[in-house]
Design a protein around this motif. Structure first.
Motif, PDB file in Angstrom:
ATOM      1  N   SER A  14       0.813  -1.211   0.000  1.00 41.33           N
ATOM      2  CA  SER A  14       0.000   0.000   0.000  1.00 41.33           C
ATOM      3  C   SER A  14       0.847   1.261   0.000  1.00 41.33           C
ATOM      4  O   SER A  14       0.464   2.288  -0.589  1.00 41.33           O
ATOM      5  CB  SER A  14      -0.949  -0.002   1.209  1.00 41.33           C
ATOM      6  OG  SER A  14      -0.218   0.001   2.426  1.00 41.33           O
ATOM      7  N   GLN A  15       2.039   1.206   0.628  1.00 43.69           N
ATOM      8  CA  GLN A  15       2.888   2.402   0.652  1.00 43.69           C
ATOM      9  C   GLN A  15       3.352   2.749  -0.757  1.00 43.69           C
ATOM     10  O   GLN A  15       3.371   3.919  -1.160  1.00 43.69           O
ATOM     11  CB  GLN A  15       4.083   2.190   1.571  1.00 43.69           C
ATOM     12  CG  GLN A  15       4.979   3.431   1.683  1.00 43.69           C
ATOM     13  CD  GLN A  15       6.060   3.270   2.735  1.00 43.69           C
ATOM     14  OE1 GLN A  15       5.893   2.552   3.707  1.00 43.69           O
ATOM     15  NE2 GLN A  15       7.182   3.940   2.531  1.00 43.69           N
ATOM     16  N   LEU A  17       1.786   2.054  -3.531  1.00 49.25           N
ATOM     17  CA  LEU A  17       0.627   2.585  -4.248  1.00 49.25           C
ATOM     18  C   LEU A  17       0.399   4.051  -3.894  1.00 49.25           C
ATOM     19  O   LEU A  17       0.100   4.875  -4.769  1.00 49.25           O
ATOM     20  CB  LEU A  17      -0.615   1.758  -3.916  1.00 49.25           C
ATOM     21  CG  LEU A  17      -0.598   0.287  -4.369  1.00 49.25           C
ATOM     22  CD1 LEU A  17      -1.887  -0.403  -3.928  1.00 49.25           C
ATOM     23  CD2 LEU A  17      -0.429   0.180  -5.871  1.00 49.25           C
ATOM     24  N   ARG A  18       0.542   4.391  -2.632  1.00 54.71           N
ATOM     25  CA  ARG A  18       0.319   5.782  -2.222  1.00 54.71           C
ATOM     26  C   ARG A  18       1.408   6.711  -2.784  1.00 54.71           C
ATOM     27  O   ARG A  18       1.117   7.848  -3.191  1.00 54.71           O
ATOM     28  CB  ARG A  18       0.269   5.880  -0.690  1.00 54.71           C
ATOM     29  CG  ARG A  18      -0.933   5.169  -0.081  1.00 54.71           C
ATOM     30  CD  ARG A  18      -1.104   5.465   1.392  1.00 54.71           C
ATOM     31  NE  ARG A  18      -2.142   4.612   1.974  1.00 54.71           N
ATOM     32  CZ  ARG A  18      -3.441   4.847   1.855  1.00 54.71           C
ATOM     33  NH1 ARG A  18      -3.865   5.931   1.186  1.00 54.71           N
ATOM     34  NH2 ARG A  18      -4.326   4.032   2.399  1.00 54.71           N
ATOM     35  N   ALA A  21       0.741   7.094  -6.592  1.00 56.75           N
ATOM     36  CA  ALA A  21      -0.451   7.913  -6.797  1.00 56.75           C
ATOM     37  C   ALA A  21      -0.153   9.382  -6.533  1.00 56.75           C
ATOM     38  O   ALA A  21      -0.629  10.272  -7.259  1.00 56.75           O
ATOM     39  CB  ALA A  21      -1.582   7.422  -5.893  1.00 56.75           C
ATOM     40  N   ALA A  79      -3.905   2.049  -8.450  1.00 55.38           N
ATOM     41  CA  ALA A  79      -3.745   2.544  -7.079  1.00 55.38           C
ATOM     42  C   ALA A  79      -4.995   3.277  -6.619  1.00 55.38           C
ATOM     43  O   ALA A  79      -5.405   3.169  -5.458  1.00 55.38           O
ATOM     44  CB  ALA A  79      -2.528   3.454  -6.987  1.00 55.38           C
ATOM     45  N   THR A  80      -5.621   4.021  -7.515  1.00 61.04           N
ATOM     46  CA  THR A  80      -6.821   4.775  -7.140  1.00 61.04           C
ATOM     47  C   THR A  80      -7.907   3.857  -6.623  1.00 61.04           C
ATOM     48  O   THR A  80      -8.534   4.111  -5.586  1.00 61.04           O
ATOM     49  CB  THR A  80      -7.345   5.567  -8.361  1.00 61.04           C
ATOM     50  OG1 THR A  80      -6.320   6.437  -8.824  1.00 61.04           O
ATOM     51  CG2 THR A  80      -8.579   6.366  -7.986  1.00 61.04           C
ATOM     52  N   VAL A  82      -7.538   0.578  -5.592  1.00 64.54           N
ATOM     53  CA  VAL A  82      -7.098  -0.210  -4.435  1.00 64.54           C
ATOM     54  C   VAL A  82      -7.059   0.637  -3.173  1.00 64.54           C
ATOM     55  O   VAL A  82      -7.539   0.214  -2.105  1.00 64.54           O
ATOM     56  CB  VAL A  82      -5.708  -0.832  -4.711  1.00 64.54           C
ATOM     57  CG1 VAL A  82      -5.179  -1.521  -3.452  1.00 64.54           C
ATOM     58  CG2 VAL A  82      -5.796  -1.813  -5.856  1.00 64.54           C
ATOM     59  N   LEU A  83      -6.505   1.839  -3.266  1.00 65.45           N
ATOM     60  CA  LEU A  83      -6.410   2.694  -2.076  1.00 65.45           C
ATOM     61  C   LEU A  83      -7.789   3.120  -1.586  1.00 65.45           C
ATOM     62  O   LEU A  83      -8.011   3.229  -0.375  1.00 65.45           O
ATOM     63  CB  LEU A  83      -5.560   3.922  -2.383  1.00 65.45           C
ATOM     64  CG  LEU A  83      -4.068   3.641  -2.612  1.00 65.45           C
ATOM     65  CD1 LEU A  83      -3.355   4.909  -3.037  1.00 65.45           C
ATOM     66  CD2 LEU A  83      -3.432   3.058  -1.352  1.00 65.45           C
ATOM     67  N   SER A  84      -8.720   3.328  -2.495  1.00 64.87           N
ATOM     68  CA  SER A  84     -10.084   3.660  -2.090  1.00 64.87           C
ATOM     69  C   SER A  84     -10.703   2.505  -1.308  1.00 64.87           C
ATOM     70  O   SER A  84     -11.351   2.708  -0.270  1.00 64.87           O
ATOM     71  CB  SER A  84     -10.932   3.986  -3.320  1.00 64.87           C
ATOM     72  OG  SER A  84     -12.269   4.247  -2.955  1.00 64.87           O
ATOM     73  N   LEU A  86      -9.015   0.134   0.330  1.00 60.10           N
ATOM     74  CA  LEU A  86      -8.312   0.017   1.601  1.00 60.10           C
ATOM     75  C   LEU A  86      -8.785   1.071   2.598  1.00 60.10           C
ATOM     76  O   LEU A  86      -8.949   0.780   3.797  1.00 60.10           O
ATOM     77  CB  LEU A  86      -6.802   0.163   1.387  1.00 60.10           C
ATOM     78  CG  LEU A  86      -6.087  -1.010   0.704  1.00 60.10           C
ATOM     79  CD1 LEU A  86      -4.626  -0.660   0.437  1.00 60.10           C
ATOM     80  CD2 LEU A  86      -6.188  -2.278   1.553  1.00 60.10           C
ATOM     81  N   ASP A  87      -9.015   2.279   2.122  1.00 64.59           N
ATOM     82  CA  ASP A  87      -9.489   3.346   3.016  1.00 64.59           C
ATOM     83  C   ASP A  87     -10.883   3.030   3.552  1.00 64.59           C
ATOM     84  O   ASP A  87     -11.182   3.288   4.720  1.00 64.59           O
ATOM     85  CB  ASP A  87      -9.491   4.683   2.279  1.00 64.59           C
ATOM     86  CG  ASP A  87      -8.082   5.225   2.045  1.00 64.59           C
ATOM     87  OD1 ASP A  87      -7.152   4.734   2.718  1.00 64.59           O
ATOM     88  OD2 ASP A  87      -7.925   6.117   1.191  1.00 64.59           O
TER      89      ASP A  87
END
Length: 329
Positions: A14-15, A17-18, A21, A79-80, A82-84, A86-87
């Protein structure tokens, strides 16, 4: 020739990906690092390690700035999403941990339905409105089986410690028993009964009622009645059987017999005129317990329900020292 894909080489955390992004959004490692709260060298080194692992670059120089490579654009695009996700997952976990959401599937025996259960659910609603309950009334054998089968998170049940033949311990094998309170068993006789003449306020010796007709309840309660009478030196003559505690009280008031009822049942339905309730001389009682699967108390909503049950045992018996014990097979 067969190629074996090395999927592990493309694992993305995740890091990463962030970071990608943020670089895609701001077009600058320095700006991305500032927004993410890292130093610029730390972000640059992280990208180099990822690129080395992937075997392809993610960013490239473009004049005084940088831009994403084709591989970097692929990572940024996914990433957009996946991170959404995860959040959202983190937010839901936070709600569960903070008791802003969650559920408890509860089962309890009849006299608990009008005492323990309303108190528990109303207190939880006042303190944690986001936690939802479902409730099913069932006698201890069915309630405990429901926990074992995974249909219930928490069962409020009871057992009689003095009864050697009580099947409770066998029924909770491999489950966890949380002791809640001691519930005194009362003997009910009609007002003015001769057994009360010795001392109207003293606990009553069941042996004084050996000649009486008895009213029995559910199978487990009937077994307890016969065991209690046996410990007092006689076998009771049972003439009426009913699971309805209110009916038991009314029958005692009508002179149809005497009976044993737990204090919790008397809290649920006060004694009618014409009936006297006394403690037994032998200190007869049952234990009110909660039963869960191992680890269930670590689920925030279930753990909070257990805490409230221990803090406010709705019973006329005196609270026991709270304890939790796994039952070994």
């Amino acid at each position: 020739m067969t190629l074996i894909p090395q999927t592990g080489a493309y694992d993305l955390d995740s890091q990463t990906l962030r970071v990608v992004a943020a670089v895609a959004e701001f077009g600058s490692i320095t700006r991305a690092a500032s927004v993410l709260g890292f130093s610029q060298p730390a972000v640059s080194q992280h990208l180099k390690r990822v690129e080395s692992r992937l075997g392809m670059p993610l960013v490239t120089r473009a004049g005084r700035g940088i831009r994403l490579t084709e591989a970097g654009a692929v990572v940024a695009r996914h990433a957009t999403v996946v991170l959404s996700a995860l959040d959202r997952a983190a937010s839901e976990l936070s709600d569960l941990s903070g008791l802003r959401s969650g559920r408890v599937r509860l089962t309890a025996f009849p006299s608990a339905s009008s005492t323990i259960v309303p108190q528990l659910i109303s207190t939880m609603a006042a303190e944690h409105a986001g936690v939802h309950f479902s409730y099913l009334e069932a006698e201890p054998p069915e309630a405990i089986a429901s926990v074992r089968d995974g249909h219930t998170d928490l069962a409020v049940a009871f057992h009689y410690p003095a009864d050697r033949d009580d099947p409770f311990l066998d029924s909770v094998e491999s489950l966890v028993v949380h002791e809640l309170a001691r519930d005194e068993v009362m003997v009910l006789v009609p007002d003015g009964h001769p057994a009360l003449e010795v001392d109207p306020d003293a606990p009553l010796d069941l042996a004084r009622l050996r000649q009486e007709s008895w009213i029995a309840g559910c199978p487990r309660c009937r077994a307890h009645l016969t065991g209690s009478c046996a410990r007092s030196g006689f076998s009771p003559t049972i003439t009426v059987e009913t699971d309805n505690a209110v009916a038991v009280m009314s029958m005692v008031a009508a002179g149809l017999g005497v009976a044993l009822l737990p204090a919790l049942a008397l809290a649920a339905s006060p004694l009618p005129p014409g009936v006297t309730a006394r403690l037994t001389a032998g200190g007869d009682h049952r234990m009110i317990v909660a039963v869960t699967r191992p680890g269930a108390d670590h689920v925030p909503a279930v753990g909070e329900a257990l805490r409230l049950l221990r803090a406010h045992p709705a019973t006329l018996g005196r609270p026991s020292q709270a304890s939790t014990q796994p039952v070994e097979g």
